[in-house]
Enzyme design. Structure first.
Site, PDB file in Angstrom:
ATOM      1  N   PRO A 107       0.839  -1.210   0.000  1.00  0.00           N
ATOM      2  CG  PRO A 107      -0.737  -1.572   1.654  1.00  0.00           C
ATOM      3  CD  PRO A 107       0.583  -2.062   1.166  1.00  0.00           C
ATOM      4  CB  CYS A 108       2.402   3.443  -1.844  1.00  0.00           C
ATOM      5  SG  CYS A 108       1.983   2.852  -3.469  1.00  0.00           S
ATOM      6  CD  GLN A 109      -3.163   5.484   2.468  1.00  0.00           C
ATOM      7  OE1 GLN A 109      -2.792   6.313   3.286  1.00  0.00           O
ATOM      8  NE2 GLN A 109      -4.129   4.628   2.717  1.00  0.00           N
TER       9      GLN A 109
END
Length: 592
Positions: A81-83
């Site tokens: 996950p990378c926001q």
């Protein structure tokens, strides 16, 4: 090559499930913080051990690394996950604290050093901040020795009935692995995926709890009318049912707000799937009618988890466990198995024995646009590039006025939509400082190729002309006979280039006259160049023992001429049929 897989952020295991469909892949470990997802993973990924844990926990990380090494893990997959792609206009990228899980993925790759890793993520991963984030990722992995290929693929091109575009990064220590290319003309629709399932009303069906602790053999359930687990419709409220009834079959809600009860307004995005189209991207809220186009095409309900799973390309014997909210999350976050399977096939193909390496020549069955990264990593330098790439001229023509009409100039798919210029910069980078490059091309593109060569530091010297003594006839009452082809000759700026003018002629013309290939020399390749032509060019523009590269080898006329004149050769060809022809000719030229 056999790959043993560690699946990080594995969720329910869609990525592993798809890869394991290929006999060369075996998932042995999975890690995720979600207990329900790991339970699903362990029930469905045969022979693998799913571990519940936080990747940022040093004890968990150490355990995963040690166990991976013990089990011989040589491949890591996952979608960290990378926001945080940017923050307040700053290009923070991997320095953004929201991307800490991406950094943990990189750390584990660097500790285990698998032969291959794959990252699957949202599209924005590659184009955010004008590529700043992607360049950071490339820098990290390149520093630890990986060859990277990146791009976008869409699940619908691989038999998944869903428009789901994802960013893919494939890293390898020894191969340049291309991304898979699907068949966009062979689309699977919503009708193909779910129309045979039992038509449930709101609240009907069987969920995962009916499966727990019961033998899986009791629930083989593919056909309409039989029990299909995870196929339970949401028990909608009366108000939701009223709204659903207002949405026409395969349609959208009215654009005019409708007053229902009191202050209730029907003014949100309620839409139905369309039978004969692909679904939009399935997300974790597919069971909520107001979430968008994910209600059943004709029934008054949201799609069930099993319908969503089929749209994600899961088989019916893949059973999701846990509360419904968790099951929806597992399905919505999953990598579509058929897309994963396609990625696996591409990797498997890249590691097949498709290379011949001898003392004086090497030949590779590969995509030249991708393979060049392998040449760069191995610090290969060549003296000359002499190549006859596709011309992009294949088309249907009308030759009905000829006594023996041809169907048209159609050499094959390899000569259609070819990127005429995209390969040049990368290959010029592996050209020796005194190197030269000769590119055959159609007269239609001479100026464009010259412009590209100049852009990448090549000093264009001349345009060579191949004059055919027996050209292919065409409509002689309406066109000139096409008896010439062209090649652009350039050298690196400041190069001391080779130019071997024979002593018995006062000067050389840039015109080479030969016949078309015929007789024993002729192969199945439709655009084969003659050995006489290639030998004349090679004798003038190269010296003995020089290394000549042809990125588009075809039937290897350049290679055969090179070997017969005492040069060395590297050839790359993407079509298996022509690669086999080329190998046979190269072996014969050495007397093998």
């Amino acid at each position: 090559m056999e790959f043993k897989i560690l699946d990080l952020f594995c969720g329910a295991g869609g990525f592993s499930y798809g890869l394991d469909k290929n006999k060369n892949f075996k998932t042995v470990l999975g890690l995720d913080y979600d207990t329900n997802a790991i339970n699903t993973f362990n029930k469905n990924i045969e022979g693998a051990v799913g571990i519940v844990g936080d990747i940022t926990d040093e004890k968990v990380k150490k355990h995963i690394v040690e166990k991976s090494k013990k089990l011989g893990v040589n491949m890591i997959i996952g979608g960290p996950p990378c926001q945080g792609f940017s923050l307040k206009g700053k290009q923070l990228g991997l320095d953004d604290p929201r991307n800490f899980l991406f950094l943990e993925y990189i750390k584990i790759v660097s500790e285990i050093k698998p032969e291959v890793f794959i990252i699957e993520n949202v599209r924005n991963l590659l184009n955010a901040s004008d590529g700043y984030f992607l360049n950071q990722i490339k820098e990290k992995f390149t520093k630890i020795g990986y060859i990277l290929n990146t791009g976008f693929i869409n699940a619908k091109d691989f038999g998944v009935p869903q428009n789901r575009e994802r960013a893919i990064i494939i890293g390898s220590l020894s191969r340049s692995v291309p991304l898979p290319t699907g068949k966009s003309n062979e689309i699977i629709t919503v009708r193909d995926a779910i129309s045979d399932l039992w038509y449930l009303n709101s609240g009907e069906g069987l969920d995962a709890s009916d499966y727990i602790n019961k033998p899986q053999s009791e629930y083989q359930s593919m056909l309409r009318g039989e029990k299909v687990y995870n196929h339970k419709a949401t028990n909608h409220s009366d108000l939701a049912l009223e709204k659903l009834k207002m949405v026409p079959p395969e349609g959208d809600k009215s654009s005019i707000p409708v007053e229902l009860h009191g202050k209730q307004k029907f003014a949100t995005t309620w839409s139905r799937l369309k039978w004969d189209e692909v679904s939009p991207t399935i997300d974790t809220r597919f069971d909520t009618p107001s979430n968008g186009r994910n209600s059943h095409p004709v029934l008054h309900r949201a799609i069930t988890p099993r319908e969503a799973a089929r749209i994600q390309s899961f088989d019916d014997d893949f059973i999701f466990t846990g509360p419904k909210t968790s099951v929806c999350r597992q399905i919505g976050n999953a990598v579509p198995p058929l897309m994963a399977k396609a990625i696996g096939e591409t990797i498997s193909n890249a590691y097949m024995d498709k290379r011949v390496e001898k003392e004086d020549y090497s030949a590779y069955l590969a995509d030249s646009f991708v393979f060049v990264k392998e040449l760069k990593k191995n610090n290969i330098k060549v003296n000359h590039i002499i190549t006859d790439p596709p011309y992009n001229i294949s088309k249907d023509n009308n030759f009905t006025t000829m006594s023996s009409p041809r169907k048209g100039v159609d050499f094959g798919d390899w000569d259609k939509k070819f990127d005429l210029f995209g390969w040049i910069k990368d290959y010029v980078e592996i050209l020796d400082k005194n190197g030269s490059i000769i590119i055959f091309c159609s007269y239609l593109y001479i100026s464009y190729i010259i412009d590209e060569l100049k852009e990448v530091g090549i000093d264009v010297k001349d345009v060579l002309v191949w004059k055919k003594s027996n050209p292919m006839p065409r409509n002689i009452n309406r066109r000139y006979v096409q008896d010439m082809e062209f090649a652009i000759w350039g050298v690196k700026k400041g190069a001391k280039w080779a130019f071997n003018k024979p002593n018995n002629v006062p000067y050389l013309r840039s015109v080479f006259e030969t016949s078309l290939v015929s007789g024993k020399e002729k192969t199945e390749h439709p655009t084969q160049k003659s050995l006489k032509l290639m030998k004349e060019i090679i004798e003038i523009h190269t010296n003995k023992k020089d290394l000549i590269l042809d990125p588009f080898m075809g039937s290897a006329s350049t290679g055969v001429a090179s070997l017969e004149l005492g040069r060395k050769f590297i050839g790359i060809e993407s079509e298996h049929k022509y690669f086999q022809i080329a190998i046979k000719r190269l072996e014969n030229s050495r007397g093998e």
